[in-house]
Design a protein around this motif. Sequence first.
Motif, short mmCIF file in Angstrom:
data_model
loop_
_atom_site.label_atom_id
_atom_site.label_comp_id
_atom_site.label_asym_id
_atom_site.label_seq_id
_atom_site.Cartn_x
_atom_site.Cartn_y
_atom_site.Cartn_z
N SER A 62 0.82 -1.21 0.00
CA SER A 62 0.00 0.00 0.00
C SER A 62 0.86 1.26 0.00
O SER A 62 0.59 2.22 -0.73
CB SER A 62 -0.93 -0.02 1.21
OG SER A 62 -1.75 1.09 1.23
N GLN A 63 1.91 1.26 0.80
CA GLN A 63 2.82 2.41 0.84
C GLN A 63 3.52 2.60 -0.51
O GLN A 63 3.62 3.72 -1.01
CB GLN A 63 3.86 2.22 1.95
CG GLN A 63 3.29 2.31 3.34
CD GLN A 63 4.28 1.87 4.40
OE1 GLN A 63 5.39 1.44 4.10
NE2 GLN A 63 3.88 1.99 5.66
N ASN A 64 3.99 1.49 -1.09
CA ASN A 64 4.67 1.58 -2.39
C ASN A 64 3.71 2.03 -3.49
O ASN A 64 4.09 2.82 -4.35
CB ASN A 64 5.30 0.24 -2.76
CG ASN A 64 6.55 -0.04 -1.97
OD1 ASN A 64 7.29 0.87 -1.64
ND2 ASN A 64 6.79 -1.29 -1.65
N LEU A 65 2.49 1.52 -3.46
CA LEU A 65 1.50 1.91 -4.45
C LEU A 65 1.20 3.41 -4.36
O LEU A 65 1.11 4.10 -5.38
CB LEU A 65 0.21 1.09 -4.25
CG LEU A 65 -0.82 1.15 -5.35
CD1 LEU A 65 -0.28 0.55 -6.64
CD2 LEU A 65 -2.08 0.40 -4.93
N ASN A 66 1.11 3.90 -3.15
CA ASN A 66 0.86 5.33 -2.95
C ASN A 66 2.05 6.17 -3.43
O ASN A 66 1.85 7.23 -4.06
CB ASN A 66 0.57 5.60 -1.47
CG ASN A 66 -0.06 6.95 -1.26
OD1 ASN A 66 -0.87 7.40 -2.07
ND2 ASN A 66 0.29 7.60 -0.17
N LEU A 67 3.28 5.71 -3.17
CA LEU A 67 4.46 6.43 -3.65
C LEU A 67 4.52 6.47 -5.18
O LEU A 67 4.82 7.50 -5.77
CB LEU A 67 5.73 5.79 -3.10
CG LEU A 67 6.00 6.02 -1.61
CD1 LEU A 67 7.18 5.17 -1.15
CD2 LEU A 67 6.26 7.49 -1.33
N ARG A 69 1.94 6.22 -7.18
CA ARG A 69 0.83 7.08 -7.61
C ARG A 69 1.24 8.56 -7.54
O ARG A 69 1.02 9.31 -8.49
CB ARG A 69 -0.39 6.82 -6.72
CG ARG A 69 -1.63 7.60 -7.11
CD ARG A 69 -2.79 7.26 -6.21
NE ARG A 69 -2.54 7.54 -4.80
CZ ARG A 69 -2.65 8.75 -4.23
NH1 ARG A 69 -2.98 9.80 -4.96
NH2 ARG A 69 -2.42 8.92 -2.95
N LEU A 70 1.87 8.95 -6.45
CA LEU A 70 2.30 10.34 -6.30
C LEU A 70 3.40 10.70 -7.30
O LEU A 70 3.39 11.78 -7.88
CB LEU A 70 2.78 10.60 -4.87
CG LEU A 70 1.69 10.52 -3.78
CD1 LEU A 70 2.32 10.62 -2.40
CD2 LEU A 70 0.65 11.60 -3.98
N VAL A 130 -10.11 2.66 -4.41
CA VAL A 130 -9.11 1.72 -3.90
C VAL A 130 -9.72 0.32 -3.88
O VAL A 130 -10.88 0.15 -3.52
CB VAL A 130 -8.65 2.09 -2.46
CG1 VAL A 130 -7.68 1.06 -1.92
CG2 VAL A 130 -8.02 3.46 -2.43
N THR A 149 -5.45 1.13 -7.22
CA THR A 149 -5.93 2.47 -6.90
C THR A 149 -6.22 3.23 -8.18
O THR A 149 -5.56 3.03 -9.20
CB THR A 149 -4.89 3.24 -6.03
OG1 THR A 149 -5.45 4.46 -5.60
CG2 THR A 149 -3.60 3.50 -6.78
#
Length: 176
Positions: A62-67, A69-70, A130, A149
């Motif tokens: 989840s953290q990697n996916l968010n990074l 995405r940003l 999500v 996401t």
Amino acid sequence: YRRRGILRRLKLMNIPFTRNQFFYRLIFLITLAFIVSFMVLTIVMNLSITRESKRQTEEIMSQNLNLIRLSLRKNNFTIPYLQELTQTFPYRVTLIDPHGQVLFDNQVNAKLQESMADTPEFKLAKNLAVGKTLRYTRSGYAKGIFLATRLANDNILRMAVPIIDIRQEFGPLKRN
């Protein structure tokens, strides 16, 4: 004195036991109870370790996916940037258009992939922004964690990792 009382009761119930038979069976039952309790404890520990491992993997994904995405947002969602970003990435990363067509995959040729529109994580991400599922891959070979996401441009960014089962890692248990 107590042992004699147990043997007398067994004799009264017409169960022919000698002292040696009684103690051998008692030792056998105690050993059997110990082995069964050890097996149950092993299974419970394995389940708790597996559950914790899945939770940690989901959190990291989840953290990697968010990074990602940003980072994609900062770089105008370009596929070459995503390619460079995920080149040495341990997880499978897939960029999917709003209709389910694969635009990019860091492990498989995107042009050879079929539509992802029917996958649960894609549907969840498209509708709720999500999506997370724990399911078997389409090939049915491995179970995996799938996170997706929805991006600002309505494409879906999906990340997947197989779950390694102890039996897969070490092979089936064999009797000697």
